[in-house]
Design an enzyme around this catalytic site. Structure first.
Site, PDB file in Angstrom:
ATOM      1  N   LYS A  35     -35.190  43.267 106.610  1.00 36.38           N
ATOM      2  CA  LYS A  35     -35.968  41.795 106.709  1.00 36.38           C
ATOM      3  C   LYS A  35     -37.229  41.772 107.130  1.00 36.38           C
ATOM      4  CE  LYS A  35     -34.183  40.689 111.350  1.00 36.38           C
ATOM      5  NZ  LYS A  35     -32.965  40.729 111.913  1.00 36.38           N
ATOM      6  N   TYR A 255     -66.548  41.936 124.707  1.00 35.74           N
ATOM      7  CA  TYR A 255     -66.623  40.551 124.872  1.00 35.74           C
ATOM      8  C   TYR A 255     -66.020  40.279 126.445  1.00 35.74           C
ATOM      9  CZ  TYR A 255     -66.640  39.439 120.108  1.00 35.74           C
ATOM     10  OH  TYR A 255     -66.852  39.399 118.713  1.00 35.74           O
TER      11      TYR A 255
HETATM   12  C1  LIG Z   1     -32.241  41.730 112.508  1.00 32.95           C
HETATM   13  C2  LIG Z   1     -30.811  41.642 112.476  1.00 32.95           C
HETATM   14  C3  LIG Z   1     -29.883  42.695 112.729  1.00 32.95           C
HETATM   15  C4  LIG Z   1     -30.694  44.287 113.071  1.00 32.95           C
HETATM   16  O1  LIG Z   1     -31.060  44.320 114.450  1.00 32.95           O
HETATM   17  P1  LIG Z   1     -31.733  45.585 115.231  1.00 32.95           P
HETATM   18  O2  LIG Z   1     -31.932  45.037 116.708  1.00 32.95           O
HETATM   19  O3  LIG Z   1     -33.121  45.282 114.744  1.00 32.95           O
HETATM   20  O4  LIG Z   1     -30.856  46.590 115.006  1.00 32.95           O
HETATM   21  C5  LIG Z   1     -28.423  42.794 112.496  1.00 32.95           C
HETATM   22  N1  LIG Z   1     -28.009  41.774 112.439  1.00 32.95           N
HETATM   23  C6  LIG Z   1     -28.629  40.521 112.036  1.00 32.95           C
HETATM   24  C7  LIG Z   1     -27.982  39.320 111.832  1.00 32.95           C
HETATM   25  C8  LIG Z   1     -29.961  40.615 112.233  1.00 32.95           C
HETATM   26  O5  LIG Z   1     -30.648  39.424 111.796  1.00 32.95           O
END
Ligand SMILES: *Cc1c(COP(=O)(O)O)cnc(C)c1O
Length: 359
Positions: A35, A255
């Protein structure tokens, strides 16, 4: 010269990290979680690199379609399911798996007109209280799914852990026992383990594991680094020095003049900033690599530029390589200094940064 800010993606590291998942969870199938543009590494690139994965997990239909467009043939799971019934024909056409985390999504399936049944994962809220159906409603919703002609067999079960990155946390045990209590009688495939659970809780691996962050070589825990688990960083964010200045004792840098030179000294300017995704909250003293050696950041992070104390590298010149994170400089260390997590840093690399691949 074009802007030198680059993200180098190490495809061999991605593959290596997947092999680490296989070694840790040898009896489980693997949903590689990609994702948010493959955690910022490039969705299609990660999909193509991880052909050995059994499936991919994405947040939304757009990401799933991008993977199919890149000719990724594996199972693709929509982790949040569909947000609207109008998505179901595309789910059907592209053979996607969907999560059902709410009764409304059961209704979408019951009302849809599809060419063939869809693979469904019923998500149970075992204690995280974000997405998922209440344990008490599992038998009833399961029955409706079983009776729905649009739902393929087997129907599977999934849950998500709220505190797997804190190995001492009791909640993980109660979430796992809740899940087994709910799913035990259903005799189906189960998925619950994220990266943290893959690394620390073999009992949670079950039928399908769902690694995300560890595939990118990053530790899911707040106080450790991926290399400690034999993971390799998949992204190295780099740029170059574009100026080396001599600044007099007592003068301030950047800055707000937040950093004052204790002596006349060489100051490097590198072409990277928060406009590229480098965290603005990285304080003076945060390490970056110049010519492979650590030097401290000084002054505030600007949109396009950072300033560096080059007293230990008086011979550094414009064009010399600067590494912000990745190989030789753990991103977890920067995340901690900047008050964030490495997940956020990799997701926020800006589109103006050039991505290049290395086999
Ligand atoms: C993002 C996600 C994962 C992976 O989690 P990590 O901590 O990056 O391994 C697994 N299951 C779901 C439902 C997620 O949204």
């Amino acid at each position: 010269m074009t802007r030198p800010a680059r993200a180098l993606i190490d495809v061999a590291a991605l593959r290596h990290n997947l092999s680490r998942v296989r070694a840790l969870a040898p009896a489980s199938r693997v949903f590689a979680i990609v994702k948010a543009n493959g955690y910022g590494h490039g969705l299609a690139r990660v999909g193509r690199s991880l052909q050995e994965a059994d499936g991919f997990g994405v947040a939304c239909l757009e990401e799933a379609l991008a993977l199919r467009e890149a000719s990724i043939p594996q199972r693709i799971l929509l982790l949040g399911g569909v947000f609207d019934p109008s998505e179901l024909p595309l789910v059907d056409q592209h053979r996607l798996d969907v999560v059902v985390h709410d009764e409304s999504q059961v209704e979408f399936l019951e009302r849809a007109r599809l060419h063939r049944p869809i693979s469904v994962w019923l998500k149970i809220d075992t204690g995280m209280h974000r997405l998922g159906v209440h344990p008490a409603s599992v038998p009833r919703l399961w029955q409706r799914l079983v009776e729905c002609a649009n739902v393929a067999r087997p129907i599977r079960v999934l849950s998500h852990l709220a505190n797997a990155d804190r190995p001492q946390e009791q909640q993980t045990c109660s979430q796992l026992s809740c899940l087994l209590a709910c799913a035990g009688g259903l005799a189906t495939e189960i998925s619950v383990a994220n990266s943290a659970a893959i690394l620390t809780r073999p009992g949670s691996h079950r039928d399908w594991v769902r690694p995300g962050i560890m595939l990118y070589g990053i530790s899911p825990f707040p106080d450790s680094q991926g290399t400690q688990y034999d993971l390799r960083p998949a992204m190295t964010l780099m740029t170059q020095l574009i100026a080396v200045r001599r600044v007099e004792e007592g003068e301030t840098i950047g800055y707000g003049g937040t950093w004052r030179c204790p002596q006349a000294m060489p100051v490097g300017v590198a072409a990277i900033g928060y406009g590229d995704g480098y965290p603005r909250h990285a304080p003076s003293g945060t390490a970056v690599l110049v010519n492979g050696k650590r030097v401290p950041l000084i002054g505030r992070i600007s949109m396009d530029l950072i300033t560096l104390d080059l007293r230990t590298q008086p011979h550094a010149r414009p064009g010399d390589p600067v590494v912000l994170w990745g190989r030789g400089l753990p991103i977890e260390e920067l995340a901690q200094r900047a008050g964030t997590i490495a997940y956020e840093l990799v997701c926020r690399v800006a589109s103006r940064v050039k991505f290049t691949e290395e086999a």
